[in-house]
Design an enzyme around this catalytic site. Structure first.
Site, short mmCIF file in Angstrom:
data_model
loop_
_atom_site.label_atom_id
_atom_site.label_comp_id
_atom_site.label_asym_id
_atom_site.label_seq_id
_atom_site.Cartn_x
_atom_site.Cartn_y
_atom_site.Cartn_z
N LYS A 4 0.84 -1.21 0.00
CA LYS A 4 0.00 0.00 0.00
C LYS A 4 0.87 1.26 0.00
O LYS A 4 0.65 2.17 -0.79
CB LYS A 4 -0.94 0.02 1.22
CG LYS A 4 -1.87 -1.18 1.31
CD LYS A 4 -2.82 -1.08 2.49
CE LYS A 4 -2.14 -1.09 3.84
NZ LYS A 4 -1.63 -2.41 4.27
N ARG A 42 -9.64 0.62 8.48
CA ARG A 42 -9.22 -0.74 8.79
C ARG A 42 -10.27 -1.49 9.60
O ARG A 42 -10.06 -2.66 9.95
CB ARG A 42 -7.93 -0.70 9.59
CG ARG A 42 -6.66 -0.97 8.77
CD ARG A 42 -5.46 -0.83 9.69
NE ARG A 42 -4.29 -1.52 9.27
CZ ARG A 42 -3.27 -0.97 8.63
NH1 ARG A 42 -3.32 0.28 8.23
NH2 ARG A 42 -2.19 -1.68 8.37
N ARG A 75 11.78 -5.76 5.18
CA ARG A 75 11.74 -4.32 5.49
C ARG A 75 12.27 -4.07 6.90
O ARG A 75 12.93 -3.07 7.15
CB ARG A 75 10.30 -3.81 5.37
CG ARG A 75 10.20 -2.31 5.57
CD ARG A 75 8.83 -1.77 5.25
NE ARG A 75 7.80 -2.26 6.16
CZ ARG A 75 6.52 -1.98 6.06
NH1 ARG A 75 6.09 -1.23 5.07
NH2 ARG A 75 5.65 -2.46 6.92
N ARG A 98 11.55 -0.14 11.90
CA ARG A 98 10.18 -0.27 12.42
C ARG A 98 10.10 -1.47 13.36
O ARG A 98 10.32 -2.61 12.94
CB ARG A 98 9.19 -0.44 11.26
CG ARG A 98 8.74 0.89 10.70
CD ARG A 98 7.78 0.72 9.58
NE ARG A 98 6.57 -0.02 9.94
CZ ARG A 98 5.50 -0.10 9.17
NH1 ARG A 98 5.49 0.52 8.02
NH2 ARG A 98 4.45 -0.78 9.56
N ARG A 106 -0.40 -9.26 13.17
CA ARG A 106 -1.00 -8.21 12.33
C ARG A 106 -1.85 -8.83 11.22
O ARG A 106 -2.89 -8.29 10.86
CB ARG A 106 0.10 -7.33 11.72
CG ARG A 106 0.69 -6.37 12.73
CD ARG A 106 2.08 -5.92 12.35
NE ARG A 106 2.12 -5.13 11.14
CZ ARG A 106 3.26 -4.84 10.48
NH1 ARG A 106 4.42 -5.30 10.92
NH2 ARG A 106 3.22 -4.12 9.40
P1 B4P Z 1 4.56 -1.46 2.06
O1 B4P Z 1 4.08 -0.83 0.81
O2 B4P Z 1 5.40 -0.56 2.89
O3 B4P Z 1 3.45 -2.07 3.00
P2 B4P Z 1 2.08 -1.53 3.63
O4 B4P Z 1 1.02 -2.34 3.00
O5 B4P Z 1 1.99 -0.04 3.47
O6 B4P Z 1 2.37 -1.85 5.18
P3 B4P Z 1 1.63 -1.84 6.60
O7 B4P Z 1 0.21 -2.30 6.49
O8 B4P Z 1 2.54 -2.63 7.46
O9 B4P Z 1 1.71 -0.43 7.19
P4 B4P Z 1 0.82 0.63 7.98
O10 B4P Z 1 1.78 1.72 8.14
O11 B4P Z 1 -0.45 0.92 7.27
O12 B4P Z 1 5.37 -2.74 1.64
C1 B4P Z 1 5.98 -3.62 2.56
C2 B4P Z 1 7.32 -4.12 2.03
O13 B4P Z 1 7.14 -4.83 0.80
C3 B4P Z 1 8.33 -3.03 1.72
O14 B4P Z 1 9.60 -3.41 2.17
C4 B4P Z 1 8.30 -2.91 0.20
O15 B4P Z 1 9.52 -2.48 -0.34
C5 B4P Z 1 7.98 -4.33 -0.22
N1 B4P Z 1 7.24 -4.42 -1.48
C6 B4P Z 1 6.23 -3.60 -1.88
N2 B4P Z 1 5.77 -3.98 -3.10
C7 B4P Z 1 6.51 -5.09 -3.46
C8 B4P Z 1 6.49 -5.96 -4.61
N3 B4P Z 1 5.65 -5.77 -5.65
N4 B4P Z 1 7.36 -7.00 -4.64
C9 B4P Z 1 8.22 -7.20 -3.60
N5 B4P Z 1 8.29 -6.41 -2.50
C10 B4P Z 1 7.43 -5.37 -2.43
O16 B4P Z 1 0.41 0.01 9.42
C11 B4P Z 1 1.27 -0.19 10.52
C12 B4P Z 1 0.50 -0.35 11.87
O17 B4P Z 1 -0.14 0.93 12.22
C13 B4P Z 1 -0.68 -1.34 11.89
O18 B4P Z 1 -0.22 -2.67 12.16
C14 B4P Z 1 -1.57 -0.78 13.04
O19 B4P Z 1 -1.09 -1.14 14.32
C15 B4P Z 1 -1.41 0.73 12.90
N6 B4P Z 1 -2.51 1.34 12.08
C16 B4P Z 1 -2.34 1.96 10.88
N7 B4P Z 1 -3.52 2.40 10.39
C17 B4P Z 1 -4.48 2.05 11.31
C18 B4P Z 1 -5.90 2.18 11.38
N8 B4P Z 1 -6.58 2.77 10.38
N9 B4P Z 1 -6.57 1.69 12.45
C19 B4P Z 1 -5.89 1.10 13.46
N10 B4P Z 1 -4.55 0.92 13.47
C20 B4P Z 1 -3.84 1.38 12.40
#
Ligand code: B4P
Length: 192
Positions: free
Chosen positions: A14, A89, A128, A134, A146
């Site tokens: 994302k 979420r 990551r 993180r 998670r």
């Molecule tokens: P990202 O792109 O960074 O992953 P994400 O989906 O954004 O991550 P996440 O869900 O953990 O984060 P959030 O901050 O929302 O990609 C991950 C990795 O994969 C990276 O290293 C990237 O380089 C790699 N990658 C990407 N695309 C790729 C591909 N095509 N091929 C190979 N590798 C690839 O959430 C973090 C925490 O915050 C949650 O657990 C929760 O505790 C809290 N939180 C956030 N929003 C909330 C909400 N609305 N309600 C309640 N809690 C919340």
């Protein structure tokens, strides 16, 4: 205005795809994960509360996140549209978002959901964790927690928007550019 939700489990890409989408479509990026991490970095009371949940792989309480998004929306009256990344979420967050947007005489136009297998998610997040600093990415148990939290509380959010025919699923495995092209195809179709 064009409002998009980028949806998917933790590590589905994302954050990665959001950066590209906001640049192409000139949307304001609202990532609750980034907003929470900035509160933690600034050691605010909200950040300290959020950290205790995030470190265990749990969702932060709805009222905290909804309040944060409400202020962020009010803070950008000039926006041509928003990209919501990692929000909503839970169903309660989705209902709150609909109400906030309605007050602004707009709505969600499209939800793009990234589908990625669990083993690939764990691999990416552990990868990551080696460089991001993180704390929620370094421990496999927290990562699995998670994913469990996602299946229990977050995946029903896609059913919520599906009722309004707003959801498109995209394969989230492949190169970053391949996935980006598939996402853009859906946005362009919706914007026509
Ligand atoms: P990202 O792109 O960074 O992953 P994400 O989906 O954004 O991550 P996440 O869900 O953990 O984060 P959030 O901050 O929302 O990609 C991950 C990795 O994969 C990276 O290293 C990237 O380089 C790699 N990658 C990407 N695309 C790729 C591909 N095509 N091929 C190979 N590798 C690839 O959430 C973090 C925490 O915050 C949650 O657990 C929760 O505790 C809290 N939180 C956030 N929003 C909330 C909400 N609305 N309600 C309640 N809690 C919340």
């Amino acid at each position: 205005m064009f409002n998009l939700i980028l949806f998917g489990p933790p590590g589905s890409g994302k954050g990665t795809q959001s950066e590209k989408l906001i640049a192409k479509y000139e949307l304001k990026h609202l990532s609750t994960g980034d907003l929470l991490r900035s509160e933690i970095a600034n050691q605010t009371p909200l950040g300290l509360e959020a950290k205790s949940f995030m470190d265990k792989g749990q969702l932060v309480p709805d009222e905290v996140v909804i309040g944060m998004i409400s202020s962020a929306l009010d803070g950008h009256p000039e926006a041509k549209g928003f990209l919501f990344d990692g929000f909503p979420r839970t169903e309660a967050q989705a209902e709150a978002l609909d109400k906030l947007l309605k007050l602004k005489k707009t709505a969600i136009h499209l939800m793009l959901a990234l589908d990625v297998s669990e083993e690939e998610l764990v691999k990416r997040l552990l990868g990551r964790g080696k460089t991001s600093g993180r704390s929620d990415d370094t421990n496999e148990e927290v990562i699995r927690a998670r994913i469990v939290e996602y299946h229990k509380k977050t995946s029903p959010v896609a059913d919520y928007y599906a009722k309004f025919d707003k959801v498109k699923h995209i394969k989230g495995e492949g190169t970053i550019d391949e996935i980006f092209d598939a996402l853009c195809e859906q946005v362009d179709m919706k914007k026509k």
